[in-house]
Design a protein around this motif. Structure first.
Motif, mmCIF file in Angstrom:
data_model
loop_
_atom_site.group_PDB
_atom_site.id
_atom_site.type_symbol
_atom_site.label_atom_id
_atom_site.label_comp_id
_atom_site.label_asym_id
_atom_site.label_seq_id
_atom_site.Cartn_x
_atom_site.Cartn_y
_atom_site.Cartn_z
ATOM 1 N N PRO A 205 0.819 -1.232 0.000
ATOM 2 C CA PRO A 205 0.000 0.000 0.000
ATOM 3 C C PRO A 205 0.847 1.274 0.000
ATOM 4 C CG PRO A 205 0.171 -0.890 2.198
ATOM 5 C CD PRO A 205 1.011 -1.779 1.332
ATOM 6 N N TRP A 206 1.778 1.338 -0.905
ATOM 7 C CA TRP A 206 2.698 2.484 -0.949
ATOM 8 C C TRP A 206 3.297 2.584 -2.338
ATOM 9 C CZ3 TRP A 206 7.740 1.081 -2.251
ATOM 10 C CH2 TRP A 206 8.039 -0.288 -2.142
ATOM 11 N N ARG A 207 3.775 3.764 -2.627
ATOM 12 C CA ARG A 207 4.629 3.955 -3.799
ATOM 13 C C ARG A 207 5.487 5.183 -3.539
ATOM 14 N NH1 ARG A 207 2.527 7.402 -8.154
ATOM 15 N NH2 ARG A 207 0.561 8.352 -7.501
ATOM 16 N N VAL B 80 4.236 7.966 -0.729
ATOM 17 C CA VAL B 80 2.790 7.949 -0.935
ATOM 18 C C VAL B 80 2.182 6.719 -0.276
ATOM 19 C CG1 VAL B 80 0.938 7.956 -2.664
ATOM 20 C CG2 VAL B 80 3.126 9.079 -3.175
ATOM 21 N N ALA B 81 1.212 6.972 0.609
ATOM 22 C CA ALA B 81 0.405 5.867 1.147
ATOM 23 C C ALA B 81 -0.668 5.597 0.100
ATOM 24 C CB ALA B 81 -0.229 6.268 2.473
ATOM 25 N N SER B 82 -0.649 4.396 -0.430
ATOM 26 C CA SER B 82 -1.517 4.050 -1.563
ATOM 27 C C SER B 82 -2.466 2.954 -1.094
ATOM 28 C CB SER B 82 -0.604 3.580 -2.700
ATOM 29 O OG SER B 82 -1.260 3.589 -3.914
ATOM 30 N N ALA C 124 4.726 4.002 5.952
ATOM 31 C CA ALA C 124 5.698 4.746 6.776
ATOM 32 C C ALA C 124 6.919 3.869 7.049
ATOM 33 C CB ALA C 124 5.052 5.192 8.086
ATOM 34 N N GLY C 125 6.675 2.586 7.249
ATOM 35 C CA GLY C 125 7.785 1.658 7.495
ATOM 36 C C GLY C 125 8.743 1.613 6.310
ATOM 37 N N GLU D 56 -5.069 7.884 -2.320
ATOM 38 C CA GLU D 56 -3.674 8.059 -1.901
ATOM 39 C C GLU D 56 -3.477 9.328 -1.059
ATOM 40 O OE1 GLU D 56 -1.139 5.816 -5.329
ATOM 41 O OE2 GLU D 56 -1.721 7.877 -5.814
ATOM 42 N N GLU D 57 -2.481 9.277 -0.190
ATOM 43 C CA GLU D 57 -2.099 10.444 0.615
ATOM 44 C C GLU D 57 -0.576 10.542 0.653
ATOM 45 O OE1 GLU D 57 -3.865 12.754 1.772
ATOM 46 O OE2 GLU D 57 -5.846 11.955 2.264
#
Ligand SMILES: Cc1cc2nc3c(=O)[nH]c(=O)nc-3n(C[C@H](O)[C@H](O)[C@H](O)COP(=O)(O)O)c2cc1C
Length: 182
Positions: free
Chosen positions: A45-47, A91-93, A110-111, A150-151
């Motif tokens: 869940p990230w990019r 980006v939290a996706s 975040a990790g 996304e945020e």
């Protein structure tokens, strides 16, 4: 001390970095390793988005536009992203999941950023994770072409460690205060 413990305990941020920056190819193995963080359901869940050159200027324009109404804008925001040659937007996706809530997915994103910061530091680069009140402004979202799901979690400012960098104070904690038992 293990190598990992030494690297983690010795990590520090560099608010000022030199104009060197890792290439895209140099980043790839670090990103691959950072992706080994715990990830419930392996949702990924990230990019990450690399901002170099003119992309940093476009981010500066987006920050200025977000800083106030016309006539009240802060032109100083334009220079903020120019503090490093490379910015990595985190980006939290968020993925659709009935099992894994958003907050767990954000913890993974975040990790990845923490892990990547550490790997970059271990590779000799200077890193500083920055955010600010305009991180989630509409103009900034648009500039990064974020989807509705996304945020932004901020940017890793990456560059060379300046030759004259001071050792920097490392704030120590008392681990007894942070580790309790029930
Ligand atoms: C999500 C996140 C956002 C941050 N944003 C800022 C920021 O905008 N400005 C700032 O001075 N420090 C910010 N920090 C803190 C710095 O990255 C850094 O950790 C801090 O200056 C302490 O330095 P150290 O990492 O060497 O202990 C942020 C940290 C995190 C995790």
């Amino acid at each position: 001390m293990s190598k990992v413990l030494t690297a983690v305990a010795g990590r520090r941020s560099y608010s000022r970095v030199s104009v060197d920056a890792p290439s895209h190819a140099e980043l790839l193995p670090l990103v691959e390793a950072a992706a080994r963080v715990a990830d419930h359901g392996a949702l990924r869940p990230w990019r990450l988005i690399e901002l170099r050159g003119a992309a940093r200027e476009r981010l500066g324009e987006a920050l200025v536009a977000a800083s106030g109404k016309k006539g009240e804008r802060d032109p100083g925001m334009a220079a903020k992203p120019l503090r490093a040659e490379l910015l990595i937007a985190v980006v939290a996706s968020r993925q659709r999941s009935s099992k894994v809530p958003k907050w767990e997915q954000d913890a993974t994103a975040a990790g990845v950023a923490h892990m990547l910061s550490l790997l970059l530091a271990d590779a000799g680069w200077g890193v500083f994770w920055r955010t600010g009140p305009l991180t989630r402004a509409t103009t900034v979202r648009k500039m990064h072409k974020l989807a509705d799901t996304e945020e932004l979690l901020g940017w890793l400012y990456v560059g060379g460690v300046p030759a004259n960098a001071k050792a920097g104070k490392r704030l120590k904690i008392d681990p007894e205060k942070f580790l309790s038992a029930l």
